[in-house]
Each structure stands twice: as structure tokens, then as C-alpha cells.
Design an enzyme around this catalytic site. Structure first.
Site, PDB file in Angstrom:
ATOM      1  N   SER A 273       5.287  -6.896   3.432  1.00 25.67           N
ATOM      2  CA  SER A 273       5.845  -7.187   4.758  1.00 25.67           C
ATOM      3  C   SER A 273       6.632  -8.506   4.725  1.00 25.67           C
ATOM      4  O   SER A 273       6.413  -9.350   3.851  1.00 25.67           O
ATOM      5  CB  SER A 273       4.692  -7.292   5.767  1.00 25.67           C
ATOM      6  OG  SER A 273       3.806  -8.304   5.348  1.00 25.67           O
TER       7      SER A 273
ATOM      8  N   LYS B 195      -0.978  -7.040  -9.287  1.00 27.61           N
ATOM      9  CA  LYS B 195      -1.967  -7.141  -8.194  1.00 27.61           C
ATOM     10  C   LYS B 195      -1.574  -6.069  -7.185  1.00 27.61           C
ATOM     11  O   LYS B 195      -0.699  -6.269  -6.358  1.00 27.61           O
ATOM     12  CB  LYS B 195      -1.887  -8.536  -7.564  1.00 27.61           C
ATOM     13  CG  LYS B 195      -3.158  -9.043  -6.897  1.00 27.61           C
ATOM     14  CD  LYS B 195      -3.744  -8.145  -5.816  1.00 27.61           C
ATOM     15  CE  LYS B 195      -3.014  -8.256  -4.499  1.00 27.61           C
ATOM     16  NZ  LYS B 195      -3.471  -7.247  -3.502  1.00 27.61           N
TER      17      LYS B 195
ATOM     18  N   GLU C 226      -4.899  -3.664  -2.047  1.00 24.65           N
ATOM     19  CA  GLU C 226      -6.341  -3.412  -2.038  1.00 24.65           C
ATOM     20  C   GLU C 226      -6.683  -2.147  -1.255  1.00 24.65           C
ATOM     21  O   GLU C 226      -7.817  -1.668  -1.301  1.00 24.65           O
ATOM     22  CB  GLU C 226      -7.098  -4.628  -1.471  1.00 24.65           C
ATOM     23  CG  GLU C 226      -6.812  -4.951   0.005  1.00 24.65           C
ATOM     24  CD  GLU C 226      -5.531  -5.761   0.240  1.00 24.65           C
ATOM     25  OE1 GLU C 226      -4.571  -5.637  -0.561  1.00 24.65           O
ATOM     26  OE2 GLU C 226      -5.486  -6.503   1.233  1.00 24.65           O
TER      27      GLU C 226
ATOM     28  N   CYS D 138       9.429   1.995   3.423  1.00 28.20           N
ATOM     29  CA  CYS D 138      10.337   0.893   3.780  1.00 28.20           C
ATOM     30  C   CYS D 138      11.749   1.418   3.991  1.00 28.20           C
ATOM     31  O   CYS D 138      12.590   0.721   4.537  1.00 28.20           O
ATOM     32  CB  CYS D 138      10.336  -0.157   2.694  1.00 28.20           C
ATOM     33  SG  CYS D 138      10.956   0.487   1.152  1.00 28.20           S
TER      34      CYS D 138
ATOM     35  N   PHE E 102       0.812  -1.227   0.000  1.00 30.71           N
ATOM     36  CA  PHE E 102       0.000   0.000   0.000  1.00 30.71           C
ATOM     37  C   PHE E 102       0.844   1.275   0.000  1.00 30.71           C
ATOM     38  O   PHE E 102       0.373   2.330  -0.393  1.00 30.71           O
ATOM     39  CB  PHE E 102      -0.951   0.012   1.214  1.00 30.71           C
ATOM     40  CG  PHE E 102      -0.293   0.451   2.505  1.00 30.71           C
ATOM     41  CD1 PHE E 102      -0.129   1.807   2.786  1.00 30.71           C
ATOM     42  CD2 PHE E 102       0.185  -0.475   3.427  1.00 30.71           C
ATOM     43  CE1 PHE E 102       0.494   2.222   3.971  1.00 30.71           C
ATOM     44  CE2 PHE E 102       0.795  -0.065   4.602  1.00 30.71           C
ATOM     45  CZ  PHE E 102       0.965   1.284   4.868  1.00 30.71           C
TER      46      PHE E 102
ATOM     47  N   GLU F 202       8.943  -4.014  13.183  1.00 26.75           N
ATOM     48  CA  GLU F 202       8.728  -2.940  12.213  1.00 26.75           C
ATOM     49  C   GLU F 202       7.379  -2.298  12.571  1.00 26.75           C
ATOM     50  O   GLU F 202       6.337  -2.964  12.521  1.00 26.75           O
ATOM     51  CB  GLU F 202       8.664  -3.491  10.791  1.00 26.75           C
ATOM     52  CG  GLU F 202       8.430  -2.388   9.774  1.00 26.75           C
ATOM     53  CD  GLU F 202       8.234  -2.881   8.354  1.00 26.75           C
ATOM     54  OE1 GLU F 202       7.582  -3.915   8.145  1.00 26.75           O
ATOM     55  OE2 GLU F 202       8.723  -2.186   7.433  1.00 26.75           O
TER      56      GLU F 202
END
Ligand code: NAD
Length: 498
Positions: A227, A174, A177, A282, A150, A382
Site C-alpha cells: 500500500s 519477506k 503474513e 493493483c 498479500f 483505494e
């Protein structure tokens, strides 16, 4: 409420059956802004089979034609950058300027991919033996899948898609969402550039769509970013199904500040890298390692800068936006309680910040902890939010040991005026991307992006020459054309070149 956000198939928006859908939020208001269709297994199969066919024809196109499309895509993306940035801010929450920066970094990969004719060149050795020449060529893989997180709904897909397409592959993307709309605007850019229908496709969804791609026999490779637990799962499942997989995972990036560093520069950098995009990067700095005796002064300098940051709706000109969902905000605030319970010193508490008029948004302001130690969950996990932890180290060696003990190895930075120390750090640290007085050392498109250890499963990083290699397979041809003067007759020995 607006119509369900569709997939992209056959060069246009495609609703599919949308038997299942997911909610998309405006994180600055907390309201549901739409629904996104979730692809079923058979819907993914249908898109992959389109891609197989379109990919075959695309791979057979000349390099000149493919390159012309790449330049068209670069132009379309540049023209639509503000629309894409607005879509990102509306669904992700990051401030508009930051969203524009993200599109810009993706655009740079598209520019790199415009060099495909040069990047895909093979090599040729003339006369390796009597009348024998050897040359190498690189060919596309076929249908490749890209599964993205995301936090960079445009940049991360663009790390892979332009290179894959320039190399002659068909792509099924993909996206996350949580913020699906940017992918459709990118799809429109491909259509405007004249990319044949079926070469670039988008399927939205969750684990169902991901699993369908991981198990599909016609998907040749998977480029995943997300992740660490999911990256590990994608790597293991994809490779078990015979695919080439690069799976980039999570991070916990340390910034080491040596006593000789310029403290103002280091404090500015820690605040920018810790709280930009609300820490949902990240490559965000989440741990500052203050080497004695700079700790107290550094904490003071960081804390005083945090007071001037404004948190609010990313469309209204502030420094930091909301977190992506209410669930994620609650998870991050849970870490604040844990940090206090574990004995860390909460210097700045972001929970006090709620922008007026937007009370329903997913807010957490910049937060600073001092006296953090390994073993506390705010250090070990994290967090992926605007939470910066300061750890004290007695020496350079102790700081280095701390960074190297982390299970992650995405990015790190050292702040110092000592070139020798920086050089030592660069050689000894077990991390993939290193900044020397640079807090977020994201490589340019023509270098490759990727971490070590639990930050990357697989051995190929994203974009740059590693990207070209990932999306192609090599062949080496050994050739001899009949020359009656050089007939050797029958020889059952192993080929020698002397
Ligand atoms: P995520 O792992 O939850 O989701 C990533 C993708 O995997 C999404 O498309 C999602 O739909 C899918 N997914 C989620 N759960 C799944 C499951 N159980 N099975 C199959 N697929 C599943 O990650 P996120 O929350 O979207 O993104 C944030 C994470 O991504 C952070 O950990 C961050 O560090 C990481 N990230 C890493 C890099 C990098 O370069 N290493 C870059 C950006 C983000």
C-alpha cells in the site's frame, strides 16, 4: 491444527524461535487454518548473514552454471504450478483459475531471467584513443530484500527474485503474513533446481522483520510492493539507510469510455477488470469514467452482466472468491455505507451475497455505484475490493483531467474506436501503464511494470531491462596495455581522447 508455517533458511524449512506468530485464515470458511512464525530482529540478522556468505559464492559462479539453475527453476515452477495455485486459493481466496494465471505470469519472469547471459552483457568500444579500449560490465549488488503484499503471493515475489538471482545476488524474501505458504513452495522449486543453500531465503513476519531488513547494513537493496503509506515509509527508511529502493504502492485505476466505444466490449471489460480476484488487484479497474452520453447505457450494461457472476469458494468453480480477511471485508463494506451517505447511487449491492454452506467466509459480492464524484471516499480512497464506481464526464478533456488529478498513477485504460483519441490519451495521461481497449494492461515480463506518482517511490520499475539494472551495478573500465611504440611520457593534463 497444522504446525506453524516456518521460514526458509539454509535451503530448508526453518522454524526459528517463533516467539510471535500470526493467524492465517481460509477466507472461504472464515476459519483459522494455521499460524505463521514471525521473525525477530536477530533471526533476520542470522538469515542475512547466511545470505552474505552464500551470495559471495553464487556471484562467483559462471554465467553458464547460474543459467542452468534458472532453467531448472523454470521447470520446477512449471511442474509445481498447481500446488502453488492451490496454496494461494486456500490462503488468499482467489479462484483457482486466477491463482494459476498468477503463477503463469510469475513463470514468465523466470523465463525472461533464463536469458541472463544475453541480458547481463556489457559493451565494448575498441580503440577510443591510442591503444585504449573502454568496456562496461554489470555486477550483482550482494544481498537484496523483497517485501511483498498479500494479493499476489507468487507473482509479485517472482517479479523480482528470478532476475535478482540470475544476476548473481542472494535474496531474502519477506512475504505477506496473510498468505505465506506459496513462498515456501517457490523455495522448494529453487532447491530442486540446485540453487545453493542460502542464496534464496524466506523470513515471515510483520513490521519487525521489515524494519530489520530496512536497517540492516548488509542488505543492499529493497524491492517493495504494497500500500502507498507503507511504500512511502519503506522508500524513506531504506534510502536513509543507504539502500537502493523501488517501492510500488497502491492504485485507483480509471477506465475511460468514449461515446464511440463498442459498449458491449467496454461493459465486459469493466466487469472483468473490476471484479476479477474480488477487486484485490493493483491493476483492477475501480473507476469507470463514462463520457457523455454513454453513462446510462453503460451502467445498465455493466449492471446486467454482474447478475450472472457467481461468488463463492474459489475451489468450487465460481467467478469470484471471498476477500482476504474479515477485517478487510469489514473495511470494504464500510465504504458502501459511506458511498450511500455521500449521495452516490448504489446500483448493485454486494452485501446481499452470502454463499450457502459457507456462511462464515469473508464475503462481499460485486458492487456497483453510479453518480460518483471526487470528494466522496469511494472515489478518493483505494478500496481494494469488488466495488466499481461510475463517474460521469462531459467530455474527453474532463475525463483526462479527472485521471490526471488522481494522486495515483498505476494503470488506466481507454475504450474507443478513435485511434487519434487513443493516441492523445496515451501521450497526455500521467499514468505508468496504459491499456487501449485493454482493461488490465499488465506488461509482459520483458517490459517493465510500474506506476507513476504515489503508485511508485523510486525510479526503477519491476522486471524487464529495468529489473536487470536494479539488481546490478555498472562499472566502466578504461584499459591500455603497455605498447612501447606508443609511450607518451609524463603528461599532467586532464585525459583527452584525440
Ligand atoms: P501492505 O502495505 O499492508 O503490506 C505489504 C507488505 O508490507 C507486507 O509484507 C506487510 O507485512 C508489510 N507491512 C505492513 N505494514 C507494515 C508496516 N507498518 N511497516 C513495515 N512493513 C509493513 O499491503 P497489502 O495489504 O499486503 O497489499 C495490498 C496493497 O498492495 C494495495 O494497496 C495494492 O494496491 C498494493 N499493490 C500494489 C502493486 C503495484 O504494483 N503497485 C501490486 C500489488 C499490490
Amino acid at each position: 491444527m497444522s504446525a506453524t508455517i516456518p521460514h526458509w533458511r539454509g535451503g530448508e524449512r526453518w522454524s526459528g524461535a517463533a516467539e510471535r506468530t500470526g493467524e492465517v485464515f481460509d477466507p472461504a470458511t472464515g476459519r483459522v487454518s494455521g499460524q505463521v512464525a514471525f521473525a525477530s530482529g536477530p533471526e533476520v540478522d542470522a538469515v542475512v548473514s547466511d545470505a552474505v556468505e552464500a551470495g559471495r559464492a553464487w556471484a562467483a559462479e559462471s554465467l553458464s552454471r547460474r543459467t542452468a539453475v534458472m532453467f531448472g527453476f523454470r521447470e520446477a515452477l512449471s511442474r509445481r504450478r498447481k500446488d502453488i495455485a492451490a496454496a494461494i486459493t486456500a490462503e488468499h481466496g482467489k479462484v483457482l483459475d486466477d491463482a494459476l494465471g498468477e503463477v503463469q505470469r510469475g513463470l514468465e519472469v523466470a523465463e525472461f531471467a533464463c536469458g541472463a547471459p544475453h541480458l547481463l552483457k556489457g559493451s565494448f568500444s575498441d580503440g577510443v584513443s591510442g591503444g585504449v579500449d573502454v568496456y562496461s560490465i554489470r555486477q550483482p549488488l550482494g544481498v537484496v530484500a523483497v517485501i511483498s503484499p498479500f494479493n499476489f503471493p507468487a507473482m509479485v515475489p517472482l517479479w523480482f527474485v528470478p532476475i535478482a538471482i540470475a544476476a548473481g545476488n542472494a535474496v531474502v524474501l519477506k512475504p505477506s503474513e496473510k498468505d505465506p505458504s506459496a513462498s515456501l513452495l517457490i523455495a522448494e522449486c529453487w532447491a530442486e533446481a540446485g540453487l545453493p543453500a542460502g542464496v534464496f531465503n524466506v523470513v515471515h513476519g510483520d513490521k519487525v522483520a521489515v524494519d530489520a531488513l530496512l536497517e540492516h547494513p548488509d542488505v543492499a537493496s529493497v524491492s517493495f510492493v504494497g500500500s502507498t503509506p507503507i511504500a512511502r515509509y519503506v522508500y524513506e527508511t531504506g534510502t536513509a539507510h543507504g539502500k537502493r529502493v523501488q517501492a510500488l504502492g497502491g492504485a485507483k485505476n480509471h477506465m475511460v469510455v468514449l461515446p464511440d466505444a463498442d459498449l458491449d466490449t467496454a461493459a465486459d471489460a469493466a466487469v472483468s477488470a473490476g471484479f476479477g480476484s474480488a477487486g484485490e488487484r493493483c491493476m483492477a479497474i475501480s473507476v469507470v469514467v463514462a463520457v457523455d452520453p454513454v453513462g446510462d447505457d453503460l451502467v445498465e450494461a455493466i449492471g446486467s452482466r454482474m447478475g450472472s457472476l457467481t461468488t463463492g469458494d474459489g475451489r468450487k468453480g465460481c467467478d469470484m472468491g471471498p476477500l482476504v480477511t474479515g477485517a478487510h471485508r469489514d473495511k470494504v463494506t464500510g465504504y458502501l455505507d459511506a458511498g450511500v451517505a455521500d449521495g452516490a447511487r448504489l446500483v448493485v449491492d454486494g452485501r446481499e451475497i452470502v454463499p450457502q454452506g459457507d456462511e462464515g467466509g469473508f464475503w462481499l459480492g460485486p458492487t456497483l455505484f453510479d453518480q460518483v464524484r471526487p470528494g466522496m471516499s469511494i472515489y478518493d480512497d483505494e478500496i481494494f475490493g469488488p466495488v466499481l464506481s461510475v463517474v460521469r464526464a462531459a467530455s474527453y478533456d474532463e475525463a483526462l483531467e479527472l485521471v490526471n488529478a488522481s494522486p495515483y498513477g498505476n494503470g488506466t485504460a481507454i475504450f474507443t474506436a478513435d485511434g487519434g483519441a487513443a493516441r492523445r490519451f496515451q501521450r497526455d495521461v500521467q499514468v505508468g501503464m496504459i491499456g487501449i481497449n485493454v482493461p488490465i494492461p499488465v506488461p509482459m515480463a520483458y517490459y517493465s511494470f510500474g506506476g507513476w506518482k504515489s503508485s511508485l517511490f523510486g525510479d526503477t520499475h519491476a522486471h524487464g531491462m529495468e529489473g536487470i539494472h536494479f539488481f546490478t551495478r555498472g562499472k566502466v573500465v578504461t584499459s591500455r596495455w603497455p605498447d612501447p611504440a606508443q609511450r607518451t611520457g609524463v603528461d599532467l593534463g586532464f585525459p583527452r581522447h584525440d
